[in-house]
Enzyme design. Structure first.
Site, mmCIF file in Angstrom:
data_model
loop_
_atom_site.group_PDB
_atom_site.id
_atom_site.type_symbol
_atom_site.label_atom_id
_atom_site.label_comp_id
_atom_site.label_asym_id
_atom_site.label_seq_id
_atom_site.Cartn_x
_atom_site.Cartn_y
_atom_site.Cartn_z
ATOM 1 N N HIS A 1 7.891 -11.381 24.547
ATOM 2 C CA HIS A 1 7.898 -11.826 23.161
ATOM 3 C C HIS A 1 6.486 -11.962 22.588
ATOM 4 C CE1 HIS A 1 12.187 -12.348 23.164
ATOM 5 N NE2 HIS A 1 12.122 -13.135 24.224
ATOM 6 N N HIS B 1 -15.378 16.932 -18.376
ATOM 7 C CA HIS B 1 -15.316 15.610 -17.709
ATOM 8 C C HIS B 1 -15.442 15.790 -16.187
ATOM 9 C CE1 HIS B 1 -13.728 11.592 -16.617
ATOM 10 N NE2 HIS B 1 -13.973 11.265 -17.865
#
Length: 462
Positions: A288, A365
């Site tokens: 766990h 751009h």
């Protein structure tokens, strides 16, 4: 897309706690969409609720323990595994004790009860955690290791090693969650006789017996010592101390039952990430503690990214190609900002825009450093969101979508020629009176480059 599920009805189970020995009643209730798993201690004042999430795990000694302030709920892993494996996404669990009942030491009773009441499909879509790259957690002290790898579905391989001739090396695998009920759910927890005394001294296993755990007797002790352990547990072993083996009333169900139970625990602990997983877990000497460490690492990734980058496979046929898109959207060169749609659901959509130097806006751009204008990224989001809306109306060519509001716009990285922009749009609320609220994310690879929230109106063309 897969939908979330909850229980059709509540069900109740009763049993004793493995560690407390208390009589326990536990009830599993339907819950609304996006609720997840929550545990409510109905025996306490104000009936506090704990979210069943990895970060709320405060102890992993002989079980997974949720802790919130002074409120504790332990031994939740078997129930969590059953909910996760049987496709239950949302559930409120009421329990009248600080732990879940151990039942027979496996998940099978939970599985049987879930199947008896059945599932109810909900309107919200599942939100998967999709594993994109290897993750590995190691514990040098114990030799435990757990690896998470990409896979098309949730799979687990478990390998255990003990200094015991009864379970020296075992393995188990689960390649399809549909096999969980028959292959994994009935595998019981296990304990070695040599561990029992220490567990009792730690105040644990007060409810342990020969019907809710596999008891492995592999190192000979005196008859008196064996009898005394049985007396302490309140379950006389009635076993000749010279005969090694299993002390259980019930026969071992599988030669590798301990390995299967360790795999069951992995499933239960992974349920605490809060999302179903698409990935493979390879667990060596799992427990766990290390399971929770992996679950916490996944939770950290989830918190860092509000939405995961969509998976884009250019080999897969698009849902909408450019010709279908042109039937739905009125935009044309140079402002048609989407090349194809690769995924669409009731409340979300994923679209692709390929950036080349031939885009008209790169001429100005910027001439020496071509960068996609941020406003056009937002325009692309809006067009893709419009496709989501228009795909759900009759005669979509008679409608258009228009911006009403744009909020929380963030630009995080430049978009340049050669990039492939992947957009994910998600409805933030139901469409009401022709008004749609969406949140959009733009990715290049796995990098989030921009995001925005916007409101659009669906208008019938004159």
């Amino acid at each position: 897309m897969d939908k979330q599920h909850t229980l059709k009805d509540s069900f109740t189970l009763q049993g004793k706690g493995l560690h407390t020995g208390l009589p326990i009643t536990i009830t599993f209730n339907p819950a609304p969409e996006n609720h997840g798993y929550k545990v409510r201690r109905i025996d306490l004042e104000d009936q506090p609720i704990i979210d069943a999430l990895a970060e709320n795990v405060g102890n992993t000694q002989r079980g997974t323990v949720l802790i919130k302030g002074d409120v504790i709920v332990s031994t939740i892993e078997h129930a969590m595994a059953a909910l996760y494996a049987l496709n239950v996404d949302n559930c409120l669990i009421d329990v009248n004790a600080p732990e879940f009942p151990i039942l027979d030491g496996s998940a099978i009773k939970y599985v049987e009860a879930i199947k008896k009441v059945g599932l109810e499909e909900q309107s919200e879509e599942k939100d998967y955690f999709i594993v994109r790259r290897k993750m590995e957690i190691k514990d040098e002290e114990t030799g435990s290791k757990i690896i998470l790898l990409p896979d098309e579905q949730f799979c687990v391989n478990s390998f255990i090693e003990f200094e015991s001739k009864y379970i020296p090396n075992q393995s188990a695998s689960l390649d399809d969650l549909n096999d969980f009920e028959n292959e994994i759910a009935g595998a019981r927890t296990f304990v070695f006789v040599r561990e029992i005394q220490k567990l009792l001294e730690a105040g644990l296993i007060k409810g342990g017996d020969l019907d809710n755990a596999i008891v492995i007797y592999e190192r000979q002790i005196s008859q008196e010592a064996l009898d005394n352990l049985g007396t302490l547990l309140g379950i006389p072993f009635k076993k000749d101390a010279t005969e090694l083996g299993y002390l259980n009333n019930k026969e071992i169900q599988y030669p590798n039952e301990p390995a299967r139970h360790k795999l069951l625990d992995v499933v239960g602990d992974m349920a605490l990430i809060g999302k179903p997983i698409k990935g493979r877990i390879i667990a060596t000497r799992p427990g766990h503690k290390i399971n929770n460490q992996l679950a916490r690492a996944i939770r950290k990734q989830i918190k860092m990214n509000e939405v995961q980058p969509p998976i884009y496979d250019p080999n897969i046929e698009p849902v909408f190609d450019i010709n279908k898109i042109k039937l739905l959207l009125p935009h044309r060169y140079p402002l048609l900002m989407v090349d194809k749609i690769i995924e669409i659901g009731q409340k979300h959509i994923v679209g692709v825009k390929n950036m080349t130097m031939n885009e008209a806006f790169f001429q100005g751009h910027f001439p020496q450093e071509p960068v996609m204008p941020g406003v056009l990224q937002i325009e692309a989001m809006a067009q893709i969101g419009g496709l989501l809306v228009l795909s759900q109306v009759e005669e979509p060519e008679r409608y258009s979508t228009y911006f009403l509001k744009i909020d929380n716009v963030k630009f995080r990285s430049k978009v340049v020629p050669g990039d492939t922009l992947i957009f994910r749009l998600q409805m933030m609320s139901e469409i009401r009176r022709g008004i749609a609220n969406m949140k959009g994310f733009a990715f290049v690879g796995e990098k989030l480059v921009s995001e925005a929230e916007f409101t659009a109106q669906i208008v019938k063309n004159k």
